[in-house]
Design a protein around this motif. Structure first.
Motif, PDB file in Angstrom:
ATOM      1  N   GLU A 240       1.067  -1.270  -0.054  1.00 53.67           N
ATOM      2  CA  GLU A 240      -0.075   0.086   0.059  1.00 53.67           C
ATOM      3  C   GLU A 240       0.919   1.305   0.013  1.00 53.67           C
ATOM      4  OE1 GLU A 240      -3.447   2.248   2.687  1.00 53.67           O
ATOM      5  OE2 GLU A 240      -3.174   0.034   2.838  1.00 53.67           O
TER       6      GLU A 240
ATOM      7  N   THR B 213       0.326   3.648  -2.966  1.00 59.83           N
ATOM      8  CA  THR B 213      -0.203   4.887  -3.010  1.00 59.83           C
ATOM      9  C   THR B 213       0.925   6.030  -3.368  1.00 59.83           C
ATOM     10  OG1 THR B 213      -1.513   4.341  -0.866  1.00 59.83           O
ATOM     11  CG2 THR B 213      -0.920   6.608  -1.150  1.00 59.83           C
TER      12      THR B 213
ATOM     13  N   ASN C  98       0.929   6.221  -7.060  1.00 59.00           N
ATOM     14  CA  ASN C  98      -0.601   6.494  -7.790  1.00 59.00           C
ATOM     15  C   ASN C  98      -0.531   8.175  -7.448  1.00 59.00           C
ATOM     16  OD1 ASN C  98      -1.197   3.988  -8.673  1.00 59.00           O
ATOM     17  ND2 ASN C  98      -2.571   3.725  -6.804  1.00 59.00           N
ATOM     18  N   THR C  99      -0.146   8.576  -6.570  1.00 57.86           N
ATOM     19  CA  THR C  99      -0.358  10.008  -6.291  1.00 57.86           C
ATOM     20  C   THR C  99       0.568  10.624  -7.201  1.00 57.86           C
ATOM     21  OG1 THR C  99      -0.651   9.367  -3.820  1.00 57.86           O
ATOM     22  CG2 THR C  99       0.054  11.675  -4.560  1.00 57.86           C
TER      23      THR C  99
END
Length: 106
Positions: A79, A83, A86-87
């Protein structure tokens, strides 16, 4: 003959009236990039990733500690890595510093 990539052009040998220019590595300001690497990556060693990071000061390195595969983002189940990547892809903004993520348990 045409191809899906455009018209066919026969090979053109080097033209003497055009001097050959030797390759020169990019010397300008490099765009920022997010580098992602696992400490046990069998294809791109972690030391190699750290070397690239040092040579590319505008980049950031996301490290997945304890992972032993090449593909990390969206595949390994971290994660923290997912994350962060993806950010970056959604906003274009790098994390303020390099980031180390622990291997997910389980």
């Amino acid at each position: 003959m045409a191809s899906i990539f455009g018209p066919h052009r026969p090979h053109r040998p080097h033209r003497p009236h055009r001097p050959h220019r030797p390759y020169r590595p990019y010397q300008g300001k490099a765009q920022p990039a997010l580098l992602v690497n696992a400490t046990g990556d069998p294809r791109t060693t972690y030391e190699s990733a750290r070397t690239v990071r040092r040579m590319w000061p505008s980049s950031r390195l996301v490290t997945l500690r304890g992972a032993d595969q090449h593909a990390v983002h969206g595949v390994f189940g971290s994660e923290c890595v997912d994350t962060t990547v993806n950010t970056y892809l959604a906003t274009g903004h790098l994390p303020p510093t390099d980031l180390a993520c622990d291997r997910p348990s389980g």
